[in-house]
Design an enzyme around this catalytic site. Structure first.
Site, PDB file in Angstrom:
ATOM      1  N   GLU A  76       0.987  -1.168   0.422  1.00 25.95           N
ATOM      2  CA  GLU A  76      -0.138   0.049  -0.301  1.00 25.95           C
ATOM      3  C   GLU A  76       0.841   0.929  -0.151  1.00 25.95           C
ATOM      4  O   GLU A  76       1.241   1.229   0.990  1.00 25.95           O
ATOM      5  CB  GLU A  76      -0.409  -0.030   1.215  1.00 25.95           C
ATOM      6  CG  GLU A  76      -1.919   1.071   1.406  1.00 25.95           C
ATOM      7  CD  GLU A  76      -2.905   0.741   2.556  1.00 25.95           C
ATOM      8  OE1 GLU A  76      -2.508   0.838   3.476  1.00 25.95           O
ATOM      9  OE2 GLU A  76      -4.277   1.717   1.716  1.00 25.95           O
TER      10      GLU A  76
ATOM     11  N   ALA B  21       1.807  -0.389  11.102  1.00 25.95           N
ATOM     12  CA  ALA B  21       0.774  -1.926  10.338  1.00 25.95           C
ATOM     13  C   ALA B  21       0.450  -1.348   9.147  1.00 25.95           C
ATOM     14  O   ALA B  21       0.019  -0.844   8.980  1.00 25.95           O
ATOM     15  CB  ALA B  21       0.207  -1.695  11.721  1.00 25.95           C
ATOM     16  N   MET B  22       0.143  -2.850   8.509  1.00 29.75           N
ATOM     17  CA  MET B  22      -0.425  -2.921   7.030  1.00 29.75           C
ATOM     18  C   MET B  22      -1.199  -4.024   7.162  1.00 29.75           C
ATOM     19  O   MET B  22      -0.715  -5.236   8.079  1.00 29.75           O
ATOM     20  CB  MET B  22       0.676  -2.678   5.773  1.00 29.75           C
ATOM     21  CG  MET B  22       0.508  -3.448   4.479  1.00 29.75           C
ATOM     22  SD  MET B  22      -0.729  -1.368   4.486  1.00 29.75           S
ATOM     23  CE  MET B  22      -1.933  -2.919   3.254  1.00 29.75           C
ATOM     24  N   GLU B  23      -2.437  -3.581   6.800  1.00 30.92           N
ATOM     25  CA  GLU B  23      -3.677  -4.807   7.255  1.00 30.92           C
ATOM     26  C   GLU B  23      -3.730  -5.390   6.083  1.00 30.92           C
ATOM     27  O   GLU B  23      -5.089  -6.666   5.647  1.00 30.92           O
ATOM     28  CB  GLU B  23      -4.870  -3.217   7.209  1.00 30.92           C
ATOM     29  CG  GLU B  23      -5.394  -3.510   5.587  1.00 30.92           C
ATOM     30  CD  GLU B  23      -4.951  -1.939   5.143  1.00 30.92           C
ATOM     31  OE1 GLU B  23      -3.745  -1.738   6.559  1.00 30.92           O
ATOM     32  OE2 GLU B  23      -5.161  -0.830   4.719  1.00 30.92           O
TER      33      GLU B  23
ATOM     34  N   HIS C 297      -6.996  -1.711  15.249  1.00 31.79           N
ATOM     35  CA  HIS C 297      -7.109  -0.700  13.681  1.00 31.79           C
ATOM     36  C   HIS C 297      -6.779  -1.731  12.441  1.00 31.79           C
ATOM     37  O   HIS C 297      -7.768  -1.699  11.612  1.00 31.79           O
ATOM     38  CB  HIS C 297      -6.323  -0.108  14.049  1.00 31.79           C
ATOM     39  CG  HIS C 297      -5.984   1.249  12.597  1.00 31.79           C
ATOM     40  ND1 HIS C 297      -6.291   2.256  12.945  1.00 31.79           N
ATOM     41  CD2 HIS C 297      -5.641   0.866  11.262  1.00 31.79           C
ATOM     42  CE1 HIS C 297      -5.920   2.477  11.092  1.00 31.79           C
ATOM     43  NE2 HIS C 297      -5.415   1.889  10.899  1.00 31.79           N
ATOM     44  N   GLU C 298      -6.051  -2.806  12.448  1.00 29.67           N
ATOM     45  CA  GLU C 298      -6.131  -3.929  11.053  1.00 29.67           C
ATOM     46  C   GLU C 298      -6.859  -4.662  11.047  1.00 29.67           C
ATOM     47  O   GLU C 298      -6.917  -5.393   9.644  1.00 29.67           O
ATOM     48  CB  GLU C 298      -4.068  -4.394  11.632  1.00 29.67           C
ATOM     49  CG  GLU C 298      -3.118  -3.031  11.562  1.00 29.67           C
ATOM     50  CD  GLU C 298      -3.209  -2.058  10.790  1.00 29.67           C
ATOM     51  OE1 GLU C 298      -3.872  -2.019   9.610  1.00 29.67           O
ATOM     52  OE2 GLU C 298      -2.978  -0.993  10.494  1.00 29.67           O
TER      53      GLU C 298
ATOM     54  N   HIS D 170      -9.899  -3.762   9.361  1.00 34.96           N
ATOM     55  CA  HIS D 170      -9.748  -3.575   7.806  1.00 34.96           C
ATOM     56  C   HIS D 170      -9.867  -4.581   6.727  1.00 34.96           C
ATOM     57  O   HIS D 170     -10.385  -4.549   6.060  1.00 34.96           O
ATOM     58  CB  HIS D 170      -8.305  -3.098   7.183  1.00 34.96           C
ATOM     59  CG  HIS D 170      -8.001  -1.708   7.319  1.00 34.96           C
ATOM     60  ND1 HIS D 170      -8.728  -0.441   7.165  1.00 34.96           N
ATOM     61  CD2 HIS D 170      -7.035  -0.970   8.282  1.00 34.96           C
ATOM     62  CE1 HIS D 170      -8.013   0.544   7.525  1.00 34.96           C
ATOM     63  NE2 HIS D 170      -6.358   0.774   7.881  1.00 34.96           N
TER      64      HIS D 170
ATOM     65  N   GLU E 226      -9.599   5.146   6.571  1.00 35.00           N
ATOM     66  CA  GLU E 226      -8.300   4.896   7.812  1.00 35.00           C
ATOM     67  C   GLU E 226      -9.209   5.483   9.357  1.00 35.00           C
ATOM     68  O   GLU E 226      -9.198   5.251   9.999  1.00 35.00           O
ATOM     69  CB  GLU E 226      -6.726   6.270   7.485  1.00 35.00           C
ATOM     70  CG  GLU E 226      -6.117   5.236   6.434  1.00 35.00           C
ATOM     71  CD  GLU E 226      -6.166   3.836   7.552  1.00 35.00           C
ATOM     72  OE1 GLU E 226      -5.499   3.731   8.107  1.00 35.00           O
ATOM     73  OE2 GLU E 226      -5.338   2.522   6.121  1.00 35.00           O
TER      74      GLU E 226
HETATM   75  N1  BES Z   1      -3.087   1.142   5.992  1.00 33.15           N
HETATM   76  C1  BES Z   1      -2.384   1.701   7.249  1.00 33.15           C
HETATM   77  C2  BES Z   1      -0.887   2.043   6.383  1.00 33.15           C
HETATM   78  C3  BES Z   1      -0.508   2.228   5.439  1.00 33.15           C
HETATM   79  C4  BES Z   1      -1.054   3.410   5.146  1.00 33.15           C
HETATM   80  C5  BES Z   1       0.282   1.927   4.180  1.00 33.15           C
HETATM   81  C6  BES Z   1      -0.324   3.980   4.117  1.00 33.15           C
HETATM   82  C7  BES Z   1       0.960   2.407   3.741  1.00 33.15           C
HETATM   83  C8  BES Z   1       0.479   3.706   3.277  1.00 33.15           C
HETATM   84  C9  BES Z   1      -2.424   0.342   8.204  1.00 33.15           C
HETATM   85  O1  BES Z   1      -3.875   0.415   8.423  1.00 33.15           O
HETATM   86  C10 BES Z   1      -2.593   2.220   9.022  1.00 33.15           C
HETATM   87  O2  BES Z   1      -2.921   2.697   9.498  1.00 33.15           O
HETATM   88  N2  BES Z   1      -1.121   1.599   9.844  1.00 33.15           N
HETATM   89  C11 BES Z   1      -1.114   2.794  11.068  1.00 33.15           C
HETATM   90  C12 BES Z   1      -1.342   2.314  11.799  1.00 33.15           C
HETATM   91  C13 BES Z   1      -2.260   2.223  12.931  1.00 33.15           C
HETATM   92  C14 BES Z   1      -2.947   1.477  13.860  1.00 33.15           C
HETATM   93  C15 BES Z   1      -3.128   3.566  12.965  1.00 33.15           C
HETATM   94  C16 BES Z   1       0.081   3.375  11.014  1.00 33.15           C
HETATM   95  O3  BES Z   1       1.004   2.692   9.980  1.00 33.15           O
HETATM   96  O4  BES Z   1       0.766   4.783  11.357  1.00 33.15           O
HETATM   97 ZN    ZN Z   2      -5.379   1.361   9.052  1.00 28.77          ZN
END
Ligand code: BES
Ligand code: ZN
Length: 671
Positions: free
Chosen positions: A182, A319-321, A354-355, A358, A377
């Protein structure tokens, strides 16, 4: 009755990082964020010029990707073979796909039941991260198989298919191969139609050293020796459901794991560095509790047979879902049972919550385009709290939401250089820019307000309608509003457009008059600006769900209204002259309140005897502080307040701020 949930944001992330500051300071002054290393401070990042951008042509699209990857963990390259079942919708002699940092060796297309046609040209458009495969004859409409052999580098950029360095317990440095796709980096691992709305199924195989763990979205269905090299095995994974490319993942490395089965029958594993399996147990407990929570909340089962959560040594995001294989940076997943503080556990619980949210909201139903990323998000950033509150009520996690996310979002959104939550995104290079505190924390805050406005029962009903209607498909923000509107009979789109399409939020000014046994409230709204009054022609207006409570029952809304005009009068029946009246129960509405001096003064007893709930006191204190803050000539008084805030317990503090505000400087003209 609406539930008075209280609480936080992006700034919230500081809350969960590092050694905990003294509780009061933490509650009041946590202003930075542990959330996302990539968050941009508003206005500081120079906006690059918009580049012309075109989505992929729709004439050829994938049905299934059969993808085999063979990473070399010593020389950091990989070989790939793709066999994609594709549909030619319109006769053409070229196929345009996304492709970046990959060398195509051969490509061919075989119409079903017909001879293979070899591509004669690969024209890379590097800037656009696309490749055009040219064929010597026309590909007729119908299905066929596109075969591509390619090679790439296991890069060190933490995107696409990359290498992650780790040290074995004996001190040897080694590398794992992992993915982060992503928003638009799947194209660095294999040529593909790398747009969220171009969904397909995936059959993935990995050729890996036989002593390494190989993981992907689905469970392993076959593992056999690799014919050309006795040190390698070929691991084949089950076919995925229809999904977007950005959610595909694979990991090859050395890991230990802990495992359980959730009560709804999903096999859950947490993968940790070798020798640290103990540290995965807390996340395992969270995940096993979380999956049934979401299954019940959405009334839709988790569609895969397994879910793995894995800690990756080098990881750019938090993190990544990825569907069925969620990747985390180590600090967002691992808990050392002997040496961890509760803020670390709360943080891990929120990230897991959170993940996993998703997995439904994002993975099963995916945004049609990156413009709707805020919803993905913002929604996950709200429901992670709902989930953690359900699984660990002792955390009182909603208070953290208010003190972190909500507060932070209001601070940023009061600046002239804020932006609407929903911004249209064209070129993929713009995607990263929109992952900021506004999309996460304001997004989460307005969804919290919406949930409160609709009520949990209808909200759940609407979520189920939305997830069922669009499962395995794509949806836009308006589609969610429509489902929630159908479920609740309330004007959701009209309300929400005022919060997502314009930046900022309102200040509600309120004064009261006792009319016999009733209290008459006069409300007016105006944009709240950190720097002073709103100057400009048409002051933006919001449709504001407002709750009103009284000292008769400080935990219950006596009246709920939708303020859909600049000014409104409201009659509260049967309120005695000695009762206080307060707006924004639970600090759920995304607005600030300015009370007339008389109303503010009447709240003092509720603060003094603590009958005003803690999150309401926090909201009141925030609003007062920000109103005082706006006055440039009040620096000395402000310093005084800050000294008080740093040294006093919360209820006293609010009382002092209020007393101070009343006696020294708070006036009705201070906006
Ligand atoms: N999908 C995002 C991570 C992401 C977003 C990766 C855009 C690359 C581009 C993931 O769900 C996310 O929001 N991760 C957060 C942590 C979360 C607990 C808020 C992060 O990576 O900070
Ligand atoms: Zn997210």
């Amino acid at each position: 009755m609406w539930l008075a949930a209280a609480a936080p944001s992006l700034a919230r992330r500081l809350l969960f990082l590092g050694p905990p500051p003294p509780p009061l300071l933490l509650l009041l002054f946590s202003r930075s964020s542990r959330r996302r290393r990539r968050l941009h401070s508003l206005g500081l990042a120079a906006m690059p010029e918009k580049r012309p951008f075109e989505r992929l042509p729709a004439d050829v699209s994938p049905i299934n990707y059969s993808l085999c990857l063979k990473p070399d963990l010593l020389d950091f390259t990989f070989e790939g073979k793709l066999e994609a079942a594709a549909q030619v919708r319109q006769a053409t002699n070229q196929i345009v796909m996304n492709c970046a940092d990959i060398d195509i060796i051969t490509a061919s297309y075989a119409p079903e039941g017909d001879e293979e046609i070899h591509a004669t040209g690969f024209n890379y458009q590097n800037e656009d991260e696309k490749v055009t495969l040219s064929f010597p004859s026309t590909l007729q409409t119908g299905t066929g198989t596109l075969k591509i052999d390619f090679v790439g580098e296991l890069n060190d950029k933490m995107k696409g298919f990359y290498r992650s360095k780790y040290t074995t317990p004996s001190g040897e440095v080694r590398y794992a191969a992992v993915t982060q796709f992503e928003a638009t980096d799947a194209r660095r691992a294999f040529p593909c139609w790398d747009e969220p709305a171009i969904k397909a199924t995936f059959d993935i195989s990995l050729v890996v050293p036989k002593d390494r763990v190989a993981l992907s979205n689905m469970n392993v269905i076959d593992r056999k020796p690799y014919p050309d090299d006795e040190n390698l095995v070929e691991v084949k994974f089950a076919r995925t459901p229809v999904m977007s490319t950005y959610l595909v993942a694979f990991v090859v490395g050395e890991y230990d794991f802990v495992e359980t089965r959730s009560k709804d029958g999903v096999c859950v594993r947490v993968y940790t560095p070798v020798g640290k399996a103990e540290q995965g147990k807390f996340a395992l407990e969270v995940a096993a509790k979380t999956l049934p929570f979401y299954k019940d909340y959405f009334n839709v089962p988790y569609p895969l047979p397994k879910i793995d959560l894995i800690a990756i040594a080098d990881f750019a995001a938090g993190a990544m879902e990825n569907w069925g294989l969620v990747t985390y940076r180590e600090t967002a997943l691992l808990i050392d049972p002997k040496n961890s503080c509760s803020s670390s556990r709360q943080w891990v619980a929120l990230v897991v919550g959170h993940e996993l949210a998703h997995q439904w909201f994002g993975n099963l139903v995916t945004m049609e385009w990156w413009t709707h990323l805020w919803l993905n998000e913002g929604f996950a950033s709200w429901i992670e709290y709902l989930c953690v509150d359900h699984c660990f009520p002792e955390y009182d996690i909603w208070t953290q939401f208010v003190s972190a996310d909500y507060t932070r979002a209001q601070e940023l959104d009061a600046l002239d250089n804020s932006h609407p939550i929903e911004v249209s995104v064209g070129h993929p290079s713009e995607v990263d820019e929109i992952f900021d505190a506004i999309s996460y924390s304001k997004g989460a805050s307005v969804i919290r307000m919406l949930h409160d406005y609709i009520g949990d029962k209808d909200f759940k009903k609407g979520m189920n309608m939305y997830l069922t209607k669009f499962q395995q498909k794509n949806a836009a923000t308006e589609d969610l509003w429509e489902s929630l509107e159908n479920a609740s009979g309330k004007p959701i789109a009209a309300v929400m457009n005022t919060w997502t399409k314009q930046m900022g939020f309102p200040l509600i000014y309120v004064e009261a008059e006792q009319v016999e046994d009733d209290r008459l409230l006069r409300l007016s709204q105006k944009k709240f600006c950190a720097g002073g009054s709103y100057v400009g022609e048409d002051c933006p207006q919001w449709m504001v769900p407002i709750t009103i409570s009284t000292s008769e029952d400080p935990n219950q809304a006596k009246l709920k209204i939708l303020m859909d005009k600049p000014e409104m009068n409201v009659v509260l029946k049967n309120v005695k002259p000695d009762q206080w009246v307060k707006l924004n129960l639970g600090t759920v509405g995304f607005y600030r309140t300015q009370y007339s001096s008389a109303m503010l003064e009447s709240l003092l007893p509720g603060i003094r005897d603590l009958s005003l709930p803690p999150v309401d006191r926090l909201g009141l204190q925030n609003d007062l502080f920000s109103l005082l803050h706006k006055q440039a000539d009040m620096q000395e008084e402000k310093n005084r307040i800050e000294r008080v805030l740093g040294a006093t317990l919360l209820p006293d503090l609010i009382q002092k701020v209020l007393t101070f505000a009343l006696s020294v400087s708070y006036s009705e003209n201070c906006i």
